[in-house]
Write a protein that holds these residues in place. Structure first.
Motif, PDB file in Angstrom:
ATOM      1  N   GLY A  93       0.807  -1.215   0.000  1.00 30.01           N
ATOM      2  CA  GLY A  93       0.000   0.000   0.000  1.00 30.01           C
ATOM      3  C   GLY A  93       0.841   1.265   0.000  1.00 30.01           C
ATOM      4  O   GLY A  93       0.302   2.357   0.172  1.00 30.01           O
ATOM      5  N   SER A  94       2.143   1.160  -0.221  1.00 31.67           N
ATOM      6  CA  SER A  94       3.013   2.349  -0.240  1.00 31.67           C
ATOM      7  C   SER A  94       2.553   3.368  -1.278  1.00 31.67           C
ATOM      8  O   SER A  94       2.229   3.001  -2.407  1.00 31.67           O
ATOM      9  N   PRO A  95       2.542   4.661  -0.912  1.00 35.44           N
ATOM     10  CA  PRO A  95       2.155   5.688  -1.885  1.00 35.44           C
ATOM     11  C   PRO A  95       3.209   5.948  -2.962  1.00 35.44           C
ATOM     12  O   PRO A  95       2.983   6.758  -3.850  1.00 35.44           O
ATOM     13  N   VAL A  96       4.345   5.239  -2.907  1.00 34.36           N
ATOM     14  CA  VAL A  96       5.386   5.406  -3.938  1.00 34.36           C
ATOM     15  C   VAL A  96       5.552   4.117  -4.751  1.00 34.36           C
ATOM     16  O   VAL A  96       5.554   4.145  -5.976  1.00 34.36           O
TER      17      VAL A  96
ATOM     18  N   LEU B 254      -0.678  -1.988  -4.961  1.00 35.17           N
ATOM     19  CA  LEU B 254      -2.109  -1.944  -4.635  1.00 35.17           C
ATOM     20  C   LEU B 254      -2.598  -0.522  -4.359  1.00 35.17           C
ATOM     21  O   LEU B 254      -3.797  -0.304  -4.153  1.00 35.17           O
ATOM     22  N   ASN B 255      -1.687   0.440  -4.321  1.00 36.90           N
ATOM     23  CA  ASN B 255      -2.075   1.825  -4.026  1.00 36.90           C
ATOM     24  C   ASN B 255      -2.114   2.636  -5.316  1.00 36.90           C
ATOM     25  O   ASN B 255      -1.074   2.918  -5.924  1.00 36.90           O
ATOM     26  N   ALA B 256      -3.315   3.012  -5.741  1.00 34.17           N
ATOM     27  CA  ALA B 256      -3.479   3.691  -7.041  1.00 34.17           C
ATOM     28  C   ALA B 256      -2.891   5.097  -7.056  1.00 34.17           C
ATOM     29  O   ALA B 256      -2.737   5.677  -8.123  1.00 34.17           O
ATOM     30  N   ILE B 257      -2.560   5.663  -5.887  1.00 37.24           N
ATOM     31  CA  ILE B 257      -1.901   6.971  -5.930  1.00 37.24           C
ATOM     32  C   ILE B 257      -0.406   6.812  -6.219  1.00 37.24           C
ATOM     33  O   ILE B 257       0.247   7.774  -6.600  1.00 37.24           O
TER      34      ILE B 257
ATOM     35  N   VAL C 105       6.315  16.067  -5.540  1.00 35.20           N
ATOM     36  CA  VAL C 105       6.221  14.663  -5.962  1.00 35.20           C
ATOM     37  C   VAL C 105       7.631  14.100  -6.137  1.00 35.20           C
ATOM     38  O   VAL C 105       7.934  12.978  -5.712  1.00 35.20           O
TER      39      VAL C 105
ATOM     40  N   ALA D 276      10.186  15.140  -4.519  1.00 36.58           N
ATOM     41  CA  ALA D 276      10.684  15.003  -3.142  1.00 36.58           C
ATOM     42  C   ALA D 276      10.176  13.699  -2.528  1.00 36.58           C
ATOM     43  O   ALA D 276      10.920  12.994  -1.834  1.00 36.58           O
ATOM     44  N   LEU D 277       8.912  13.372  -2.771  1.00 37.07           N
ATOM     45  CA  LEU D 277       8.315  12.128  -2.276  1.00 37.07           C
ATOM     46  C   LEU D 277       9.083  10.912  -2.791  1.00 37.07           C
ATOM     47  O   LEU D 277       9.448  10.002  -2.037  1.00 37.07           O
TER      48      LEU D 277
ATOM     49  N   ASP E 133      12.716  10.870  -1.331  1.00 39.26           N
ATOM     50  CA  ASP E 133      12.725  10.408   0.065  1.00 39.26           C
ATOM     51  C   ASP E 133      12.607   8.888   0.115  1.00 39.26           C
ATOM     52  O   ASP E 133      13.317   8.213   0.874  1.00 39.26           O
ATOM     53  N   HIS E 134      11.716   8.370  -0.716  1.00 45.13           N
ATOM     54  CA  HIS E 134      11.489   6.922  -0.687  1.00 45.13           C
ATOM     55  C   HIS E 134      12.724   6.128  -1.124  1.00 45.13           C
ATOM     56  O   HIS E 134      13.119   5.164  -0.458  1.00 45.13           O
TER      57      HIS E 134
END
Lengths: 212, 212
Positions: free
Chosen positions: B88-91, B95-98, B133, B135-136, B139-140
């Protein structure tokens, strides 16, 4: 940087077809439903056949929406000051389902402010907001603070100090203000504060308005 | 920081029910369809009645998916090294559509690397990726580099220097590597490079493994 300059002017001159707040309400409501769907897709445990049926149903919806579409994400004049906002912004865009979305307001003292709560869709370590998601939000409000000062620009530097973990599922506050301007350069500071009133992250950024 | 420590240990010990790559394929395919839907919602110009019908259809799908759900985003052992990944990671979460999602691989020299292309869902200034974005993502991958070094941690500082705008719609490369470790502190460097081979953003971060 001429491409960047043209892009900045595109934002601030509003080169895109504009929509009013009322006009976008049904589309914003659809984006809200998609936010809930994103969350459900992460957590669901329905059987494989249902997952496949849902995927086909989503594909059919996408096809229907794409029968009439604009090439560029839309912009709108929203809020009391009538600033042009990118409705497709990944931070504040009411039409962009990946945006929480965060409603950034400009206060009388010139600072910008937003209250928001993030779901575990934005999770990094379990129960905490992804550090990069906080960076995304901070970059955005720092840029909004520079713009609110009448000195917008593209991010040149962004420096973040993480003081403690930022929890999701609870109300957070982000504030930013312009602290200095020299010609095309503008500096701004920002913080994210948790529900206990303690600052979780401090950030500072420098923005440059692109040269001709 | 005991909460943070528990959270980190949760990530690395894999306290969540784990799923295999094969098991998650249908759910990942559904997330992919939702990515296309997110993009369509931003751009669509279908009439209001169709927007309302689409919103109702999405709400019905969400309700169906939520009839069976886990409380926590799932994790899985994926890839050749079998590291536990937050699905579910946002990067990187499939499974995380964002999440784009970005597929971060560890190279033989210990650095981490990903090739990716972003749509205008991630747009900041017109035609460019939102600085936050980037930066996101940085960071990851910086965190992934620290973890690949066997010295994971929570982000303590993150410093970004934006050299030129990062375009969307074209292939980008992000790379990161651990440069130093001292006790619980680990430093890593990263860059994003555009299709012309020029670095658009340089980043450095320091991670701290939480104290007991």
């Amino acid at each position: 940087m001429s491409g960047a300059r043209a892009a900045m002017e595109g934002v601030f001159a509003g080169d895109r077809r504009e929509l009013s707040e009322l006009e976008i309400a049904p589309q914003a409501a659809l984006a809200d439903e998609v936010r809930a769907l994103i969350e459900a897709v992460i957590h669901t445990e329905v059987p494989e056949t249902e997952l496949r049926e849902a995927a086909a149903a989503v594909a059919a919806l996408t096809e229907r929406l794409n029968t009439a579409r604009r090439n560029r994400p839309p912009a709108a004049r929203l809020g009391v000051n009538g600033m042009v906002k990118a409705l497709g912004s990944p931070v504040t865009g009411v039409l962009n389902a990946i945006a929480p979305p965060i409603d950034v307001v400009t206060l009388e003292d010139g600072s910008v402010h937003a209250e928001f709560t993030l779901t575990d869709v934005y999770e990094g370590p379990p129960t905490f907001v992804h550090g990069g998601v906080s960076a995304l939000i901070l970059d955005h409000v720092l840029g909004a603070a520079a713009a609110a000062n009448g000195t917008p620009g593209m991010t040149a530097t962004l420096d973040l100090r993480y003081r403690r973990p930022t929890p999701h599922g609870v109300p957070l506050v982000v504030t930013a203000r312009t602290v200095r301007n020299e010609g095309r350069k503008t500096w701004a500071d920002a913080t994210i504060t948790g529900p206990d009133g303690r600052v979780t992250i401090e950030a500072t950024a420098m923005f440059i308005f692109p040269a001709t």
